[in-house]
Design a protein around this motif. Structure first.
Motif, PDB file in Angstrom:
ATOM      1  N   THR A  35       0.841  -1.191   0.000  1.00  0.00           N
ATOM      2  CA  THR A  35       0.000   0.000   0.000  1.00  0.00           C
ATOM      3  C   THR A  35       0.876   1.241   0.000  1.00  0.00           C
ATOM      4  O   THR A  35       1.818   1.357   0.783  1.00  0.00           O
ATOM      5  CB  THR A  35      -0.911   0.016   1.229  1.00  0.00           C
ATOM      6  OG1 THR A  35      -1.670  -1.197   1.257  1.00  0.00           O
ATOM      7  CG2 THR A  35      -1.853   1.210   1.206  1.00  0.00           C
ATOM      8  N   TYR A  39      -1.463   7.046   0.466  1.00  0.00           N
ATOM      9  CA  TYR A  39      -2.811   6.604   0.813  1.00  0.00           C
ATOM     10  C   TYR A  39      -2.947   6.476   2.334  1.00  0.00           C
ATOM     11  O   TYR A  39      -3.980   6.836   2.908  1.00  0.00           O
ATOM     12  CB  TYR A  39      -3.120   5.273   0.141  1.00  0.00           C
ATOM     13  CG  TYR A  39      -3.228   5.347  -1.359  1.00  0.00           C
ATOM     14  CD1 TYR A  39      -4.455   5.578  -1.985  1.00  0.00           C
ATOM     15  CD2 TYR A  39      -2.103   5.189  -2.164  1.00  0.00           C
ATOM     16  CE1 TYR A  39      -4.558   5.640  -3.360  1.00  0.00           C
ATOM     17  CE2 TYR A  39      -2.195   5.259  -3.549  1.00  0.00           C
ATOM     18  CZ  TYR A  39      -3.416   5.484  -4.137  1.00  0.00           C
ATOM     19  OH  TYR A  39      -3.510   5.561  -5.503  1.00  0.00           O
ATOM     20  N   GLN A  43      -5.431   8.795   4.689  1.00  0.00           N
ATOM     21  CA  GLN A  43      -6.409   8.189   5.592  1.00  0.00           C
ATOM     22  C   GLN A  43      -6.225   8.698   7.013  1.00  0.00           C
ATOM     23  O   GLN A  43      -7.202   8.991   7.722  1.00  0.00           O
ATOM     24  CB  GLN A  43      -6.286   6.665   5.541  1.00  0.00           C
ATOM     25  CG  GLN A  43      -7.428   5.901   6.188  1.00  0.00           C
ATOM     26  CD  GLN A  43      -7.311   5.827   7.703  1.00  0.00           C
ATOM     27  OE1 GLN A  43      -6.197   5.852   8.239  1.00  0.00           O
ATOM     28  NE2 GLN A  43      -8.446   5.731   8.389  1.00  0.00           N
ATOM     29  N   THR A  55     -12.774   8.584  -7.012  1.00  0.00           N
ATOM     30  CA  THR A  55     -11.467   8.376  -7.626  1.00  0.00           C
ATOM     31  C   THR A  55     -11.571   7.853  -9.050  1.00  0.00           C
ATOM     32  O   THR A  55     -12.520   7.135  -9.391  1.00  0.00           O
ATOM     33  CB  THR A  55     -10.622   7.394  -6.784  1.00  0.00           C
ATOM     34  OG1 THR A  55      -9.322   7.242  -7.390  1.00  0.00           O
ATOM     35  CG2 THR A  55     -11.288   6.028  -6.685  1.00  0.00           C
ATOM     36  N   ASN A  57      -8.631   6.449 -10.056  1.00  0.00           N
ATOM     37  CA  ASN A  57      -7.578   5.442  -9.953  1.00  0.00           C
ATOM     38  C   ASN A  57      -8.182   4.044 -10.083  1.00  0.00           C
ATOM     39  O   ASN A  57      -9.292   3.805  -9.603  1.00  0.00           O
ATOM     40  CB  ASN A  57      -6.832   5.543  -8.619  1.00  0.00           C
ATOM     41  CG  ASN A  57      -6.021   6.817  -8.514  1.00  0.00           C
ATOM     42  OD1 ASN A  57      -6.028   7.649  -9.423  1.00  0.00           O
ATOM     43  ND2 ASN A  57      -5.326   6.991  -7.408  1.00  0.00           N
ATOM     44  N   GLN A  61      -5.806   0.695  -4.512  1.00  0.00           N
ATOM     45  CA  GLN A  61      -5.150   1.188  -3.300  1.00  0.00           C
ATOM     46  C   GLN A  61      -6.128   1.859  -2.326  1.00  0.00           C
ATOM     47  O   GLN A  61      -6.015   1.675  -1.114  1.00  0.00           O
ATOM     48  CB  GLN A  61      -4.038   2.169  -3.681  1.00  0.00           C
ATOM     49  CG  GLN A  61      -2.868   1.545  -4.422  1.00  0.00           C
ATOM     50  CD  GLN A  61      -1.777   1.056  -3.480  1.00  0.00           C
ATOM     51  OE1 GLN A  61      -1.456   1.688  -2.482  1.00  0.00           O
ATOM     52  NE2 GLN A  61      -1.206  -0.093  -3.800  1.00  0.00           N
ATOM     53  N   PHE A  62      -7.087   2.619  -2.830  1.00  0.00           N
ATOM     54  CA  PHE A  62      -8.040   3.267  -1.925  1.00  0.00           C
ATOM     55  C   PHE A  62      -8.861   2.244  -1.152  1.00  0.00           C
ATOM     56  O   PHE A  62      -9.212   2.468   0.008  1.00  0.00           O
ATOM     57  CB  PHE A  62      -8.977   4.197  -2.698  1.00  0.00           C
ATOM     58  CG  PHE A  62      -8.432   5.590  -2.887  1.00  0.00           C
ATOM     59  CD1 PHE A  62      -8.181   6.402  -1.795  1.00  0.00           C
ATOM     60  CD2 PHE A  62      -8.171   6.083  -4.157  1.00  0.00           C
ATOM     61  CE1 PHE A  62      -7.677   7.687  -1.950  1.00  0.00           C
ATOM     62  CE2 PHE A  62      -7.677   7.370  -4.336  1.00  0.00           C
ATOM     63  CZ  PHE A  62      -7.423   8.166  -3.239  1.00  0.00           C
ATOM     64  N   SER A 220       3.221  12.905  -2.351  1.00  0.00           N
ATOM     65  CA  SER A 220       3.639  12.099  -1.208  1.00  0.00           C
ATOM     66  C   SER A 220       4.338  12.946  -0.146  1.00  0.00           C
ATOM     67  O   SER A 220       4.095  12.778   1.053  1.00  0.00           O
ATOM     68  CB  SER A 220       4.559  10.960  -1.675  1.00  0.00           C
ATOM     69  OG  SER A 220       5.725  11.463  -2.291  1.00  0.00           O
TER      70      SER A 220
END
Length: 237
Positions: A35, A39, A43, A55, A57, A61-62, A220
């Motif tokens: 992960t 993300y 969270q 999303t 995406n 991953q979510f 990030s």
């Protein structure tokens, strides 16, 4: 839902084995990849707030860090397969399927007899991601309805509450899914604030100047810094 799997017969065109040779390895990589830290940081930043994720995406991953009921994967997700026709309103989680398929590979190709197919019509299965056969079925519709219900609840019923529309890494390819609706929601609701974080240069409309913020930078790094600042603030309190 477990996939009642049977295999496609020999009438399928030759490229299907190469296609699923690629799909099986790529999707298995997505299942087994760790992960992403952004993300986890996101969270943690919103863990004590009511939140919903819209999303584009498709990398699952979510779904690892937010409950499924709080996510609308508008463009689908590689975690699921659908009939390529599609002949039925079903999608199937494919984790065990791709493990099985990668064990059947001959080099980078999947034998034609091992290409997975729909248990009803016999057509080839495909990943549940946006293309001209994408299934906007019950699973997709339910998630979209939950998203709209979330917006209605906080825009109409929770009068006086401030709402942050946080746009993270959204490009210009499909602005009608996230970017343009966020601009419209901000313009029409005085308690809504729009924030955009993107590595590339972007902008918000002039009429949102007083209720919008644009940050250009690495996603990030920014989320990690925000999480650290929040953690320090919580300690001080």
């Amino acid at each position: 839902m477990a996939l009642p799997l049977r295999w496609l017969d020999s009438t399928i065109a030759f490229p299907a084995g190469e296609q699923w040779g690629y799909y099986s390895q790529y999707i298995r990589f997505l299942w087994e990849a760790p992960t992403g830290q952004p993300y986890l940081d996101l969270q943690a930043l919103v863990a004590d707030k009511p939140a919903f994720v819209l999303t584009t995406n498709v990398d699952q991953q979510f779904f690892r860090v937010f409950p499924q009921k709080q996510i609308c994967a508008f463009q689908g997700d590689f975690s699921y397969c659908q009939c390529s026709q599609p002949c039925r309103d079903d999608i199937w989680e494919n984790r065990e399927l791709v493990k099985e398929l990668t064990g059947c590979l001959v080099g980078v190709r999947l034998p034609e007899e091992a290409v997975p197919c729909c248990p009803d019509c016999g057509r080839m299965l495909v990943p549940w991601v946006r293309d001209d056969t994408f299934l906007e079925g019950t699973f997709w519709q339910d998630s979209l309805h939950r998203y709209h219900a979330f917006l209605r609840r906080w825009l109409l019923e929770q009068t006086g509450k401030n709402i942050l529309l946080l746009e993270l890494g959204v490009g210009e390819m499909t602005p009608s899914i996230i970017k343009l609706p966020f601009w419209e929601l901000t313009a029409k609701n005085e308690n809504v604030f729009y924030a955009c974080l993107n590595r590339e240069a972007s902008h918000s409309p002039e009429h949102l100047r007083e209720r919008s913020l644009y940050l250009q930078g690495d996603l990030s790094e920014t989320l990690a810094a925000l999480r650290q600042v929040r953690s320090i603030a919580a300690t001080i309190k």
